[in-house]
Design a protein around this motif. Sequence first.
Motif, mmCIF file in Angstrom:
data_model
loop_
_atom_site.group_PDB
_atom_site.id
_atom_site.type_symbol
_atom_site.label_atom_id
_atom_site.label_comp_id
_atom_site.label_asym_id
_atom_site.label_seq_id
_atom_site.Cartn_x
_atom_site.Cartn_y
_atom_site.Cartn_z
ATOM 1 N N GLU A 228 0.816 -1.208 0.000
ATOM 2 C CA GLU A 228 0.000 0.000 0.000
ATOM 3 C C GLU A 228 0.858 1.270 0.000
ATOM 4 O O GLU A 228 1.252 1.740 -1.049
ATOM 5 N N ASP A 229 1.192 1.835 1.154
ATOM 6 C CA ASP A 229 1.841 3.154 1.189
ATOM 7 C C ASP A 229 3.367 3.104 1.201
ATOM 8 O O ASP A 229 4.021 4.083 0.909
ATOM 9 N N GLU A 230 3.966 1.963 1.586
ATOM 10 C CA GLU A 230 5.426 1.878 1.659
ATOM 11 C C GLU A 230 5.884 0.484 1.252
ATOM 12 O O GLU A 230 5.364 -0.513 1.740
ATOM 13 N N ILE A 231 6.862 0.465 0.342
ATOM 14 C CA ILE A 231 7.405 -0.814 -0.124
ATOM 15 C C ILE A 231 8.752 -1.038 0.557
ATOM 16 O O ILE A 231 9.677 -0.247 0.398
ATOM 17 N N LYS A 232 8.846 -2.125 1.337
ATOM 18 C CA LYS A 232 10.074 -2.434 2.060
ATOM 19 C C LYS A 232 10.808 -3.585 1.390
ATOM 20 O O LYS A 232 10.214 -4.400 0.684
ATOM 21 N N TYR A 233 12.098 -3.638 1.660
ATOM 22 C CA TYR A 233 12.937 -4.693 1.093
ATOM 23 C C TYR A 233 12.417 -6.069 1.499
ATOM 24 O O TYR A 233 12.340 -6.996 0.690
ATOM 25 N N SER A 234 12.042 -6.211 2.756
ATOM 26 C CA SER A 234 11.557 -7.505 3.258
ATOM 27 C C SER A 234 10.273 -7.936 2.542
ATOM 28 O O SER A 234 10.055 -9.130 2.323
ATOM 29 N N ASP A 235 9.438 -6.956 2.173
ATOM 30 C CA ASP A 235 8.203 -7.277 1.454
ATOM 31 C C ASP A 235 8.520 -7.867 0.076
ATOM 32 O O ASP A 235 7.889 -8.844 -0.359
ATOM 33 N N VAL A 236 9.500 -7.279 -0.599
ATOM 34 C CA VAL A 236 9.873 -7.771 -1.927
ATOM 35 C C VAL A 236 10.465 -9.173 -1.826
ATOM 36 O O VAL A 236 10.170 -10.054 -2.649
ATOM 37 N N VAL A 237 11.289 -9.399 -0.802
ATOM 38 C CA VAL A 237 11.869 -10.725 -0.583
ATOM 39 C C VAL A 237 10.764 -11.764 -0.396
ATOM 40 O O VAL A 237 10.798 -12.855 -0.978
ATOM 41 N N ASN A 238 9.759 -11.419 0.414
ATOM 42 C CA ASN A 238 8.658 -12.354 0.672
ATOM 43 C C ASN A 238 7.838 -12.628 -0.582
ATOM 44 O O ASN A 238 7.452 -13.767 -0.850
ATOM 45 N N LEU A 239 7.587 -11.579 -1.366
ATOM 46 C CA LEU A 239 6.768 -11.741 -2.567
ATOM 47 C C LEU A 239 7.482 -12.545 -3.645
ATOM 48 O O LEU A 239 6.877 -13.363 -4.344
ATOM 49 N N LEU A 240 8.773 -12.319 -3.789
ATOM 50 C CA LEU A 240 9.523 -12.995 -4.853
ATOM 51 C C LEU A 240 9.974 -14.389 -4.446
ATOM 52 O O LEU A 240 10.358 -15.196 -5.297
ATOM 53 N N GLY A 241 9.948 -14.675 -3.159
ATOM 54 C CA GLY A 241 10.424 -15.975 -2.697
ATOM 55 C C GLY A 241 11.929 -16.101 -2.770
ATOM 56 O O GLY A 241 12.479 -17.203 -2.772
ATOM 57 N N THR A 242 12.630 -14.975 -2.844
ATOM 58 C CA THR A 242 14.090 -14.989 -2.919
ATOM 59 C C THR A 242 14.684 -14.896 -1.526
ATOM 60 O O THR A 242 13.971 -14.769 -0.535
ATOM 61 N N VAL A 243 16.011 -14.944 -1.468
ATOM 62 C CA VAL A 243 16.700 -14.750 -0.204
ATOM 63 C C VAL A 243 17.376 -13.390 -0.238
ATOM 64 O O VAL A 243 17.760 -12.908 -1.300
ATOM 65 N N ASN A 244 17.531 -12.768 0.909
ATOM 66 C CA ASN A 244 18.148 -11.448 0.910
ATOM 67 C C ASN A 244 19.664 -11.561 0.777
ATOM 68 O O ASN A 244 20.251 -12.632 0.958
ATOM 69 N N ILE A 245 20.297 -10.446 0.488
ATOM 70 C CA ILE A 245 21.727 -10.433 0.178
ATOM 71 C C ILE A 245 22.560 -10.855 1.385
ATOM 72 O O ILE A 245 23.613 -11.489 1.240
ATOM 73 N N ASP A 246 22.089 -10.531 2.607
ATOM 74 C CA ASP A 246 22.824 -10.921 3.812
ATOM 75 C C ASP A 246 22.892 -12.445 3.940
ATOM 76 O O ASP A 246 23.912 -13.003 4.372
ATOM 77 N N PHE A 247 21.804 -13.114 3.556
ATOM 78 C CA PHE A 247 21.761 -14.573 3.606
ATOM 79 C C PHE A 247 22.818 -15.161 2.678
ATOM 80 O O PHE A 247 23.525 -16.116 3.029
ATOM 81 N N LEU A 248 22.947 -14.592 1.474
ATOM 82 C CA LEU A 248 23.931 -15.089 0.502
ATOM 83 C C LEU A 248 25.352 -14.870 1.002
ATOM 84 O O LEU A 248 26.221 -15.735 0.844
ATOM 85 N N PHE A 249 25.605 -13.719 1.610
ATOM 86 C CA PHE A 249 26.934 -13.448 2.153
ATOM 87 C C PHE A 249 27.262 -14.427 3.285
ATOM 88 O O PHE A 249 28.400 -14.918 3.386
ATOM 89 N N ASP A 250 26.272 -14.726 4.133
ATOM 90 C CA ASP A 250 26.508 -15.658 5.244
ATOM 91 C C ASP A 250 26.795 -17.070 4.720
ATOM 92 O O ASP A 250 27.737 -17.732 5.174
ATOM 93 N N MET A 251 25.977 -17.527 3.751
ATOM 94 C CA MET A 251 26.167 -18.872 3.213
ATOM 95 C C MET A 251 27.530 -19.007 2.534
ATOM 96 O O MET A 251 28.255 -19.987 2.745
ATOM 97 N N SER A 252 27.887 -18.020 1.727
ATOM 98 C CA SER A 252 29.180 -18.073 1.045
ATOM 99 C C SER A 252 30.333 -17.994 2.046
ATOM 100 O O SER A 252 31.378 -18.633 1.866
ATOM 101 N N LYS A 253 30.142 -17.240 3.124
ATOM 102 C CA LYS A 253 31.170 -17.154 4.177
ATOM 103 C C LYS A 253 31.408 -18.526 4.800
ATOM 104 O O LYS A 253 32.563 -18.953 4.981
ATOM 105 N N TYR A 254 30.329 -19.245 5.124
ATOM 106 C CA TYR A 254 30.474 -20.559 5.751
ATOM 107 C C TYR A 254 31.112 -21.564 4.785
ATOM 108 O O TYR A 254 31.874 -22.444 5.208
ATOM 109 N N ILE A 255 30.786 -21.434 3.507
ATOM 110 C CA ILE A 255 31.401 -22.328 2.513
ATOM 111 C C ILE A 255 32.900 -22.050 2.403
ATOM 112 O O ILE A 255 33.717 -22.968 2.393
ATOM 113 N N ILE A 256 33.253 -20.768 2.318
ATOM 114 C CA ILE A 256 34.666 -20.387 2.182
ATOM 115 C C ILE A 256 35.459 -20.799 3.422
ATOM 116 O O ILE A 256 36.588 -21.290 3.321
ATOM 117 N N GLU A 257 34.850 -20.628 4.605
ATOM 118 C CA GLU A 257 35.541 -20.955 5.859
ATOM 119 C C GLU A 257 35.404 -22.434 6.236
ATOM 120 O O GLU A 257 35.869 -22.853 7.296
#
Length: 541
Positions: A228-257
Motif C-alpha cells: 500500500e503506502d510503503e514498499i520495504k525490502y523484506s516485502d519484496v523478498v517475501n513476494l519474490l520468494g528470494t533470499v536477501n543479500i545478507d543470507f547469501l553473504f553468510d552462506m558463502s562465508k560458511y562455505i569459504i571458511e
Amino acid sequence: MHKALYRVYRPLKFEDVIGQEHITKTIKNQIDNNSIAHAYLFSGTRGTGKTSTAKIFARAVNCINPEDHEPCNECEICKGILNDSIMDVIEIDAASNNGVDDIRELRENVKYPPTKGKYKVYIIDEVHMLSQGAFNALLKTLEEPPYYIIFILATTEAHKIPATILSRCQKYDFKRVKVDDIVTRMKKICDDLDIQVEEKALNLIARNAGGALRDALSILDQCVSYSEDEIKYSDVVNLLGTVNIDFLFDMSKYIIEEDTKQALELLNELIICGKDIKHFLTDLIDHFRNLMVCKVSHELYEIINLPVETIDLLKNQADGIDLNSIIEIINLLSETQNNIKYSSNPRISLEITIMKLSQPVLKLDDDSIINRIQNIENVIKNGVSISRNDNNIENKNNISRNRSIKNEPQVQKTKKPKNPDVLEIENSWMQILEYMKNDKQMSIQAMLKEINDFEMENNTLIMLVDDNFKFIKDRLNRDEEKSYIKSVINNITGQNINIKIELKSNMVNNSTNDQEDEGIKILENVFPKEMIQVKDSIKET
C-alpha cells in the motif's frame, strides 16, 4: 477496473523508451532524412520496448504536427492510432495468426493505401511463430511492397527467422535494460503514485526482472498492492520468494571458511521459511559469479549490477578465496542446479552439495585431489613437524613419530635459457594487457591475466594455461579472439609470430610416471610408507 502499471506507463514518445537510445536515435534520423525503410526487424528479450517503439514509430511517420520527429499524440491521426479507430496501423499477433491464409489476407489488404495517414504500418509481433508456408507467402510482399507500406517485425527469437526474410529487413537489437535505468524509472513511478519505497527494494526488483522493464513494473505493481503506502525490502523478498543479500553473504562465508555445521543450519532456515531451493541456487551461483568478477576485473560497477556498498562487501569477501576455488564452487553448484530438476528430494541434493563445498575432503574429483596434494607440497616447502600415532603400523606401542623436513637441502634444477622472442613478450606483457584494456577488450584481458608461462616452437608462441582454466583455453583459441591477441602482440613487440593456447598438462612429454614417483616421494617425506597406497594414478593415504 485496475490498469497494470506497465500499461499506464507505456512509452508514448521515443524519449520515453528506456535503454534503447541507439535505436530511437537511428529511427529519428531516418524520419528526418526521409530515408525510411520498408521493413524493420526488432529483436530482443521480452519487456525491452520492441512493440512500444514500433507503435511510436507508426505514429511518428503519420503525425500531422511532429515535434523533433516525435509524435505529438494530440492530432487526429495520433489519437486515432492510440484509440485503434484508424486502420492505417495494423497489429498482428503471429502466435495466433501464423497460417498461410492469414498472410495471404495481409497481402490482399496491402494493396489498399492508407485512409488518413501517409503510411500504412503493419506490426507483426512474435513473427518467429509464423509457419514456413506463411514466411514464404510474406516474402513476396517484403520484396516489392508498395511505397506507402512499412513492415515492423518483432521477435524474441530472431534465429528462428529465415535468412530470406532477415536479408530484406533492417535489423535492430534491443538490449536488456540496465538495473540503474530500471530503478530510476520505478522511482519516478513511485513518486507519481506518492508511494514510499526503500532503495534496496527497487534494486532487488530490478535484478529479478532480468533486464525486462515490463517485468519490473509487473513486480512493482504486485508490491504496491501488497504494501500500500510503503514498499520495504523484506516485502519484496517475501513476494519474490528470494533470499536477501545478507543470507547469501553468510552462506558463502560458511562455505569459504569450511564451516559445514553453520552452512547446513542456515540452509535449514531457508527450507523452514519456505524459500524455493532452485531460486536460491540461482542466487548463490550469481553471488559466486560476482566474487569471480571481483578477482579478475577492476571495472566492477559496469559488470555487477548491485549498489556500491554491496560491491565493496563482495570485494572484501573475494580477498578470502582464490579464483580457482570460486570456479570449482560455481561448477559444482551449476551441476547441482541441472541435476536437481530430476531429483525427487532437492533438499538432500543441495545438502550434499553444501557439505562437499564446505568439506573439501569429500570431493574426490581429480582437481580436488590435486589441490590437496598442492597443499601438502606447500606445507613441505614451509617446513613442518608431524606427529602420528597408529596401532596398524609397525609401532604398536603408540610411539610418536616426529619428522622435521624444514632444513632439508633443496635440489637446484637447471633451467633452460629462454628464447629471446619469449623474453621480449614477457617484458612487454603488461603493456599488451594495458592496450587491450584501453581497447575495451576487458574480457580477453582478464583471461590473459591467468597466463604467465610461454614457450616458442617454430615461430609459434605457445601460451600455457593451468589445467583448471580449460574454459580460458577454449575461449581464447577461437579464431576471432586468437586473431586479435596475435595482432596486438605483433604490433607491440614488432614480431611476426603465430600464437597457440595450450593446457600445461598437454606440454608435458612422457613425464607422467616420473611425476607420480616424485609425488610418492613427497608423501613419503610426510607419512610412513605403510600408510601410502597407489590406485589408478590417485594417491590415497
